[in-house]
Scaffold this motif. Sequence first.
Motif, PDB file in Angstrom:
ATOM      1  N   ASN A   1       0.974  -1.141  -0.016  1.00  0.00           N
ATOM      2  CA  ASN A   1       0.046   0.044   0.160  1.00  0.00           C
ATOM      3  C   ASN A   1       0.893   1.241  -0.042  1.00  0.00           C
ATOM      4  O   ASN A   1       1.284   1.647   1.012  1.00  0.00           O
ATOM      5  CB  ASN A   1      -0.874  -0.122   1.247  1.00  0.00           C
ATOM      6  CG  ASN A   1      -1.829   1.264   1.449  1.00  0.00           C
ATOM      7  OD1 ASN A   1      -1.648   1.994   0.738  1.00  0.00           O
ATOM      8  ND2 ASN A   1      -2.610   1.166   2.514  1.00  0.00           N
ATOM      9  N   SER A   2       1.065   1.898  -1.145  1.00  0.00           N
ATOM     10  CA  SER A   2       2.344   2.790  -1.349  1.00  0.00           C
ATOM     11  C   SER A   2       2.090   4.141  -0.671  1.00  0.00           C
ATOM     12  O   SER A   2       2.777   4.860  -0.291  1.00  0.00           O
ATOM     13  CB  SER A   2       2.848   2.905  -2.435  1.00  0.00           C
ATOM     14  OG  SER A   2       1.759   3.125  -3.642  1.00  0.00           O
ATOM     15  N   THR A   3       0.625   4.283  -0.476  1.00  0.00           N
ATOM     16  CA  THR A   3       0.301   5.547  -0.076  1.00  0.00           C
ATOM     17  C   THR A   3       0.088   5.941   1.463  1.00  0.00           C
ATOM     18  O   THR A   3       0.606   6.562   2.016  1.00  0.00           O
ATOM     19  CB  THR A   3      -1.050   6.067  -0.851  1.00  0.00           C
ATOM     20  OG1 THR A   3      -2.019   5.124  -0.719  1.00  0.00           O
ATOM     21  CG2 THR A   3      -0.798   6.362  -2.348  1.00  0.00           C
TER      22      THR A   3
END
Lengths: 315, 526
Positions: B45-47
């Motif tokens: 979940n990069s954000t």
Amino acid sequence: MIHLEHLTKEYDMPGGKAGKLVAANAIDLTVPRGEIFGLIGPNGAGKTTTLKMICGLLAPTAGRVTVHGVDVERHPEQAQRHLGYLADFFSVYDDLTVWEYVDYFAHAYKMAEAVIPGRVDDVIRIVGLEAKRDSFISGLSRGMKQRLGIARAILHSPPILVLDEPTSGLDPKARHELKQLLVELNRAGATLFITTHILSDVEEICTSVAILEKGVLLRCGPLAAVMQEARGGRRLRVRLAAPGFGLAEWLAAQPGVTEVMADATSAVFLLAGDDARTAELVGRLVVAGAPVCGVEDASENLEALYSRLSSGETM
Amino acid sequence: MIPLWKNPEFIRNCRAQLRPRRLALVASIVAALSLVVGYALSQANSTGWGRAYLVAVLYAQILTLFLGGGVACSRAISQEREQNTFDYQRVTQLTSLEIALGKLFGAPAISYFATFCMFPAALVGDVAANIPIGRLLTAYLLIFTGAIAFHSVALFVSLCTSKSAGGITGVWGVGLVVVFFLVSSASEASRMFLELGSLGPGAAVEFALHGSWDVEAPTAPIMGHAYAGSAWTDVFFGIPLHHVPVLLVLYLILTAWCLLPLARNLKRDPALLELFSPAQSVGLLAYINLILVGFYVTDRPAFGLQREYGAPLLSVTFGFFLVANMTLLCVLGLVLLRNREQSRRLAHRRGASGFDWREAAWPAMYILAGAACAAALFLARFARPGVFKNDLDAGFAVFVSVLLLATLLRDLCFLQWMNMRRSRRPLMQGIILLWVFYFCGGILLAMARFSKPVHTAFMAIVSPWGLAISGAEEQQRWSLFPGPWYVGLAIQIALVTFFAAQYYKSMAELRPAALPAPASAGTAGD
Ligand SMILES: Nc1ncnc2c1ncn2[C@@H]1O[C@H](COP(=O)(O)OP(=O)(O)OP(=O)(O)O)[C@@H](O)[C@H]1O
Ligand SMILES: [Mg+2]
């Protein structure tokens, strides 16, 4: 120093039986300064119970203990400052080293910060554990743990030492050394209160003794006095060079002589009285024509005395 | 008082637990886990990964501290008793409080260390999620204060769970803690009766993520929602307060209440454990009532169920306080019960002069005093016009209180008598018997429902507890047939007297028999 007043501890009978188990029955006792006081009695006599009450670990059902004039139950910390205690079970922290263990108790007794390192090393040396100073306690033998317990008890140089079976678990040499140590501590001014099952130890080092059975004090006082009082006189053995003299009959006819046990050439009997009475009796025996070749003291030792006093319980 | 860093008990615990090899092991495990979890989250979940990571780390810290440290503390005293090392601590010059503090901070040493090892990870999460550091620090303040409070409860439990104390109070302690944390971590549920936010450690995580320092009192219900205003506002006696300081104060007071029995009892003979003095028990009861009364919601219906009435009802409030206080009084009564050893000492101290009825009906006097305290607080706060919609008949309220109190005393006096039996766990036996009694009574009561008068009479005599919550219906029943209720009360009082007399008898058995035969004891050395 230690003063027990009507000290009583009652428990329930085990197994829900009716009645009560009196582990200490209204014990009155004073241990003066400078004594080595031995408390003896069979298993379950109430020795450990009495000791724990002296240290303030058990609350008495009734009665009072004072140490140095301080009521132990009311002011336990003040009283415990004067006490060094060793339990009958050794119980140590396995996850500490010997040095850490002693250091912990030095701080817990709130000794002055400056003297602690020196004193810790001293007691470790006194009990002969220098070689194990940095070993973990879990690796010590039973006797070594016992010595560590003794180090803990004497650490803060208490004027009173209360030791529950201090010699148990020690090898003969260590036992001898411990007895030396106790005598030395006593000479240096400490009062000792010890329980033990080994009566020869009591005879060797104790100055006073009390015999406890089923919570009741049977006898109590200076060692010699207790034995003399219990005997009701002195026990003598007379040996003759040759048979032929009616030793038993002659002795039985003398005033103050009782409990005569004789064979053809020797007799053991109890004589009420002092040295002068002994001399006079021997004199008359010689005059009566007995070929006396030896008169000796046949006093029973504490062990024999103990088994005669106690009602068949064993130590 | 020795400062903590010089406390020998604290140092001993640290020495035993914090050996270099162990520390290295723990630190490397924590580092490995932090790296792997952090990496996995950032990939998945990069954000929003910073937030997720921070939450994961905070909960890991909470778990380590609360569970690991709690277990260590709950064994700290009982384990020492089993190892026989406790007696040696008791004869040192350390005071009970010093030993307690040494254990409180020392026993969880390794948990603290593991928690500290997770700080870097938390910091990474915090920076990645762009959360002000002040909020994270506040969250940590809450977590650590909460952990200390929780550890002191665990240490208190450890004090109670010795063999001689029967372990029964320990069970109570654990149960209370579990209930406390289950209830409090659901913040919506805790807002149901009290204008007080979540008490569990989850509140700290929540504050780190969404906290604000606004204080805004809740207003009247809006659209069926129980409250509006800031979620971080508590109301104490009508004064809006921020939840964080409230929580800190509550944690500290809880710690103090746990340290009090430790300081009283640690060095005492375990057979004579007396957790609180009677006066302190009453004080504790008054304190809990003060919290309940102070935070109780007044300007909106307490239950969702009540919303249809539009205004808060006095009968509901009364029921809440009745149930709460009966539970508290029951716990305090159990704590005050005397065991055989304590009774024996009392019997010896009093000797032949005996005891009066107040001793025999132990602990009735203090239960009554506690009840009076609670009632006074309740009346002072709520018995004013305009606070609630008054749907409660005063005569009924007084009668119910008295009847339930008499029933509680009946059970406590029964347990006090049972506690004098010669068996290993007499109190446990008594409680089991009581439970069987209520279980059978409950079944019969349910069957008697078919006939109203029988049911009423049965309820009044066997188990009137239902009265506390069944408000209006029973109120009506009470006013229609008052007779059985008064008979019920008379029977409860008669039973209290009966059980007290039994306790008195067993006390008399423990009295010393005349004078013991004089031992042929002299005095050494004189
Ligand atoms: N906690 C207890 N509960 C019930 N009875 C006990 C308890 N502790 C000791 N007793 C009983 O009290 C009596 C005295 O025990 P105590 O340990 O003082 O004996 P002791 O003289 O030290 O024996 P030993 O020589 O075996 O060490 C024993 O009969 C024992 O069973
Ligand atoms: Mg013993």
